[in-house]
Write a protein that holds these residues in place. Structure first.
Motif, PDB file in Angstrom:
ATOM      1  N   ASN A 196       0.834  -1.185   0.000  1.00 27.95           N
ATOM      2  CA  ASN A 196       0.000   0.000   0.000  1.00 27.95           C
ATOM      3  C   ASN A 196       0.879   1.249   0.000  1.00 27.95           C
ATOM      4  N   THR A 197       0.640   2.174  -0.909  1.00 35.66           N
ATOM      5  CA  THR A 197       1.408   3.403  -0.968  1.00 35.66           C
ATOM      6  C   THR A 197       0.700   4.462  -0.132  1.00 35.66           C
ATOM      7  N   LEU A 198       1.449   5.123   0.735  1.00 35.74           N
ATOM      8  CA  LEU A 198       0.895   6.167   1.591  1.00 35.74           C
ATOM      9  C   LEU A 198       0.718   7.438   0.762  1.00 35.74           C
ATOM     10  N   SER A 199      -0.473   7.998   0.780  1.00 36.72           N
ATOM     11  CA  SER A 199      -0.766   9.217   0.031  1.00 36.72           C
ATOM     12  C   SER A 199      -0.630  10.420   0.967  1.00 36.72           C
ATOM     13  N   LEU A 200       0.440  11.176   0.788  1.00 37.65           N
ATOM     14  CA  LEU A 200       0.722  12.333   1.643  1.00 37.65           C
ATOM     15  C   LEU A 200       0.321  13.622   0.935  1.00 37.65           C
ATOM     16  N   PRO A 201      -0.120  14.634   1.694  1.00 38.75           N
ATOM     17  CA  PRO A 201      -0.361  15.945   1.095  1.00 38.75           C
ATOM     18  C   PRO A 201       0.921  16.440   0.406  1.00 38.75           C
ATOM     19  N   GLU A 202       0.773  17.172  -0.680  1.00 37.83           N
ATOM     20  CA  GLU A 202       1.913  17.578  -1.511  1.00 37.83           C
ATOM     21  C   GLU A 202       3.094  18.180  -0.739  1.00 37.83           C
ATOM     22  N   PRO A 203       2.891  19.185   0.145  1.00 37.08           N
ATOM     23  CA  PRO A 203       4.066  19.753   0.819  1.00 37.08           C
ATOM     24  C   PRO A 203       4.788  18.737   1.713  1.00 37.08           C
ATOM     25  N   ILE A 204       4.043  17.799   2.272  1.00 40.01           N
ATOM     26  CA  ILE A 204       4.657  16.775   3.132  1.00 40.01           C
ATOM     27  C   ILE A 204       5.408  15.766   2.276  1.00 40.01           C
ATOM     28  N   ALA A 205       4.821  15.358   1.158  1.00 38.00           N
ATOM     29  CA  ALA A 205       5.510  14.449   0.236  1.00 38.00           C
ATOM     30  C   ALA A 205       6.799  15.096  -0.261  1.00 38.00           C
ATOM     31  N   ALA A 206       6.734  16.388  -0.598  1.00 43.00           N
ATOM     32  CA  ALA A 206       7.920  17.110  -1.070  1.00 43.00           C
ATOM     33  C   ALA A 206       8.992  17.175   0.020  1.00 43.00           C
ATOM     34  N   GLU A 251      -2.195  10.548   9.946  1.00 37.59           N
ATOM     35  CA  GLU A 251      -3.490  10.811  10.580  1.00 37.59           C
ATOM     36  C   GLU A 251      -3.599  12.299  10.880  1.00 37.59           C
ATOM     37  N   ARG A 252      -4.832  12.763  11.072  1.00 34.55           N
ATOM     38  CA  ARG A 252      -5.077  14.156  11.464  1.00 34.55           C
ATOM     39  C   ARG A 252      -5.281  14.195  12.973  1.00 34.55           C
ATOM     40  N   GLU A 253      -4.696  15.213  13.599  1.00 32.42           N
ATOM     41  CA  GLU A 253      -4.793  15.354  15.052  1.00 32.42           C
ATOM     42  C   GLU A 253      -4.750  16.841  15.390  1.00 32.42           C
ATOM     43  N   ASP A 254      -5.843  17.358  15.929  1.00 34.33           N
ATOM     44  CA  ASP A 254      -5.918  18.770  16.335  1.00 34.33           C
ATOM     45  C   ASP A 254      -5.511  19.723  15.214  1.00 34.33           C
ATOM     46  N   GLY A 255      -5.969  19.474  13.991  1.00 35.73           N
ATOM     47  CA  GLY A 255      -5.659  20.346  12.867  1.00 35.73           C
ATOM     48  C   GLY A 255      -4.289  20.130  12.251  1.00 35.73           C
ATOM     49  N   LEU A 256      -3.551  19.166  12.756  1.00 33.39           N
ATOM     50  CA  LEU A 256      -2.218  18.864  12.236  1.00 33.39           C
ATOM     51  C   LEU A 256      -2.259  17.587  11.397  1.00 33.39           C
ATOM     52  N   GLN A 257      -1.314  17.463  10.505  1.00 33.98           N
ATOM     53  CA  GLN A 257      -1.094  16.221   9.775  1.00 33.98           C
ATOM     54  C   GLN A 257       0.052  15.520  10.506  1.00 33.98           C
ATOM     55  N   VAL A 258      -0.199  14.340  11.048  1.00 36.80           N
ATOM     56  CA  VAL A 258       0.821  13.622  11.806  1.00 36.80           C
ATOM     57  C   VAL A 258       1.275  12.412  11.001  1.00 36.80           C
ATOM     58  N   TYR A 282       6.123  13.118  12.974  1.00 41.52           N
ATOM     59  CA  TYR A 282       6.314  14.419  12.340  1.00 41.52           C
ATOM     60  C   TYR A 282       4.963  15.122  12.369  1.00 41.52           C
ATOM     61  N   ARG A 283       4.853  16.191  13.138  1.00 40.54           N
ATOM     62  CA  ARG A 283       3.592  16.923  13.254  1.00 40.54           C
ATOM     63  C   ARG A 283       3.674  18.185  12.387  1.00 40.54           C
ATOM     64  N   PHE A 284       2.970  18.152  11.263  1.00 44.04           N
ATOM     65  CA  PHE A 284       2.986  19.238  10.292  1.00 44.04           C
ATOM     66  C   PHE A 284       1.746  20.109  10.440  1.00 44.04           C
ATOM     67  N   ARG A 285       1.933  21.433  10.398  1.00 44.38           N
ATOM     68  CA  ARG A 285       0.817  22.362  10.234  1.00 44.38           C
ATOM     69  C   ARG A 285       1.023  23.029   8.889  1.00 44.38           C
ATOM     70  N   LEU A 286       0.051  22.827   8.008  1.00 43.68           N
ATOM     71  CA  LEU A 286       0.152  23.361   6.657  1.00 43.68           C
ATOM     72  C   LEU A 286      -0.584  24.694   6.554  1.00 43.68           C
TER      73      LEU A 286
END
Length: 108
Positions: A2-12, A67-74, A92-96
């Motif tokens: 299974n390939t993990l589908s990450l939001p573009e800025p996170i994949a980059a 996963e999403r957690e409190d508005g973050l992409q984790v 890695y807790r990302f806020r986009l």
């Protein structure tokens, strides 16, 4: 597999882990990054930190969960490199913001 589908800025971000200039383009101008007990503010500080960490640890990150957690992409990733305890799973807790990374906190 299974390939993990990450939001573009996170994949980059993960695609650029050993390319500081490409990595810097993933962040907003005033982004904040917390890692290894330190806070780095602004693209130049983040770029410098990541270049030094890349040279020192030669780490490779393989994301395996999102996963999403409190508005973050984790993102959970297995990180392998030249450091004690390798490999290790990190969070890695990302806020986009506007298609870029506004903040990132990396924890064990």
């Amino acid at each position: 597999m299974n390939t993990l589908s990450l939001p573009e800025p996170i994949a980059a971000y993960f695609a650029a882990e050993h390319k500081p200039d490409a990595l810097a383009r993933c962040f907003t101008a005033q982004a904040v990054m917390k890692d290894d007990g330190h806070t780095h503010t602004g693209v130049d500080a983040i770029k410098t930190f990541m270049a030094e960490a890349s040279a020192k640890y030669n780490a490779t990150s393989v994301p395996f969960a999102l996963e999403r957690e409190d508005g973050l992409q984790v993102v959970r990733a297995q990180v392998t490199g030249n450091f004690p305890g390798s490999p290790i799973d990190l969070s890695y807790r990302f806020r986009l913001e506007r298609g870029l990374i506004a903040s990132l906190e990396i924890t064990a």
